[in-house]
Design a protein around this motif. Structure first.
Motif, short mmCIF file in Angstrom:
data_model
loop_
_atom_site.label_atom_id
_atom_site.label_comp_id
_atom_site.label_asym_id
_atom_site.label_seq_id
_atom_site.Cartn_x
_atom_site.Cartn_y
_atom_site.Cartn_z
N LYS A 1 -47.67 59.90 -70.48
CA LYS A 1 -49.00 59.52 -70.97
C LYS A 1 -49.27 60.01 -72.38
O LYS A 1 -50.27 59.64 -72.99
CB LYS A 1 -50.08 60.09 -70.03
CG LYS A 1 -50.08 59.49 -68.63
CD LYS A 1 -50.62 58.08 -68.65
CE LYS A 1 -50.82 57.57 -67.23
NZ LYS A 1 -51.41 56.19 -67.22
N ARG A 2 -48.35 60.84 -72.88
CA ARG A 2 -48.51 61.41 -74.23
C ARG A 2 -49.86 62.12 -74.38
O ARG A 2 -50.52 62.05 -75.41
CB ARG A 2 -48.37 60.33 -75.31
CG ARG A 2 -47.05 59.58 -75.27
CD ARG A 2 -45.89 60.53 -75.49
NE ARG A 2 -44.60 59.81 -75.44
CZ ARG A 2 -43.43 60.42 -75.50
NH1 ARG A 2 -43.37 61.73 -75.59
NH2 ARG A 2 -42.31 59.72 -75.45
N LYS A 3 -50.25 62.80 -73.31
CA LYS A 3 -51.50 63.54 -73.31
C LYS A 3 -51.19 65.00 -73.02
O LYS A 3 -50.96 65.38 -71.88
CB LYS A 3 -52.47 62.99 -72.26
CG LYS A 3 -53.81 63.72 -72.23
CD LYS A 3 -54.73 63.12 -71.18
CE LYS A 3 -56.06 63.86 -71.16
NZ LYS A 3 -56.97 63.32 -70.12
N PRO A 4 -51.14 65.84 -74.05
CA PRO A 4 -50.80 67.25 -73.83
C PRO A 4 -51.90 67.97 -73.06
O PRO A 4 -53.09 67.86 -73.40
CB PRO A 4 -50.66 67.80 -75.25
CG PRO A 4 -51.51 66.90 -76.09
CD PRO A 4 -51.41 65.54 -75.47
N TYR B 1 -48.05 63.76 -67.49
CA TYR B 1 -49.00 63.41 -68.55
C TYR B 1 -48.42 63.72 -69.93
O TYR B 1 -48.69 63.00 -70.89
CB TYR B 1 -50.31 64.17 -68.34
CG TYR B 1 -51.26 63.46 -67.42
CD1 TYR B 1 -52.13 62.50 -67.90
CD2 TYR B 1 -51.25 63.71 -66.05
CE1 TYR B 1 -52.99 61.82 -67.05
CE2 TYR B 1 -52.09 63.04 -65.19
CZ TYR B 1 -52.96 62.09 -65.70
OH TYR B 1 -53.80 61.41 -64.85
N THR B 2 -47.63 64.76 -70.02
CA THR B 2 -47.04 65.12 -71.31
C THR B 2 -45.96 64.13 -71.74
O THR B 2 -45.93 63.69 -72.89
CB THR B 2 -46.44 66.54 -71.25
OG1 THR B 2 -47.47 67.48 -70.89
CG2 THR B 2 -45.85 66.93 -72.59
N LEU B 3 -45.09 63.76 -70.80
CA LEU B 3 -43.94 62.93 -71.14
C LEU B 3 -44.24 61.44 -71.16
O LEU B 3 -43.72 60.70 -72.01
CB LEU B 3 -42.80 63.20 -70.15
CG LEU B 3 -42.24 64.62 -70.15
CD1 LEU B 3 -41.22 64.79 -69.04
CD2 LEU B 3 -41.61 64.95 -71.51
#
Length: 222
Positions: free
Chosen positions: A168-171, A164-166
């Protein structure tokens, strides 16, 4: 214009999360070190059990997004979430909810079986003498087997965070540190989680009660 964040994770939930992670790491390191370090493995296990009892209670009386009612286990909803696109959710997504329940159940099983386990050499769980040798050996084997289940669940959890971080750009890590997250589209007026003196005082009482329960189990029941 900078988007406004909303309080999602209250301080007790965040401290539980990071405290549990630290205790799990500590328990894994000390059991692999062996020797006198196993004493700390037991202590980390007691701390994990205390935190799990607290989280169980907090899931019913805690703030909005900490309550189990806000993220019920729903495999069908998790499948729909995987297929996407679906409306974003504050708190745990349907897929994340299943991961949370699986981890909590596996950790609870690990902590409880450890109370009765033995290493056939010098270390016994505090409730080892309350069951037969055969039962203790059986629970010990389950304790050892479940460790691999737990490690697999942890790996999946970390992999999902990385994905999700890498991609989906969702931290997911930052909100669990600060407590705040950007509301998903269409949820700009979503209610914030309670995170004031009332919630923190209640959490302190629940943690003290949880500690008392674990102390009674390991000191009074044997």
């Amino acid at each position: 214009m900078r988007e406004e964040t909303i309080r999602v994770w209250d301080l007790p939930t965040r401290l539980f999360h990071w405290g549990l992670a630290a205790c799990v790491i500590g328990s894994l390191v000390t059991i692999n070190l062996g020797g006198n370090a196993v004493a700390w493995h037991f202590r980390f296990g007691y701390a994990i059990l205390t935190l799990l009892i607290f989280r169980l209670a907090w899931g019913f009386v805690g703030p909005r997004y900490a309550r189990f009612a806000s993220f019920p286990p729903n495999p069908m909803a998790a499948l729909r979430y995987l297929r996407g696109p679906v409306q974003g959710a504050l708190g745990h997504s349907p897929l994340g909810a299943l991961s949370v329940y699986a981890l909590l159940l596996s950790l609870g099983f690990q902590a409880c079986t450890g109370l009765f386990a033995n290493d056939a050499i010098m270390w016994d769980g505090p409730l080892r003498n309350t069951v037969s040798n055969a039962t203790s050996d059986w629970l010990t084997s389950l304790h050892k087997t479940n460790r691999y289940v737990l490690l697999g669940l942890i790996a999946l959890h970390l992999g999902a965070i990385a994905y999700y971080t890498l991609f989906k750009r969702k931290p997911l890590v930052r909100p669990m540190i600060t407590g705040d997250a950007l509301p998903p589209p269409g949820r700009s007026r979503a209610r914030a989680s309670g995170d004031g003196l009332r919630e923190r005082s209640l959490a302190s009482l629940l943690l003290a009660a949880s500690s008392g329960i674990v102390w009674a189990v390991i000191e009074l029941l044997p």
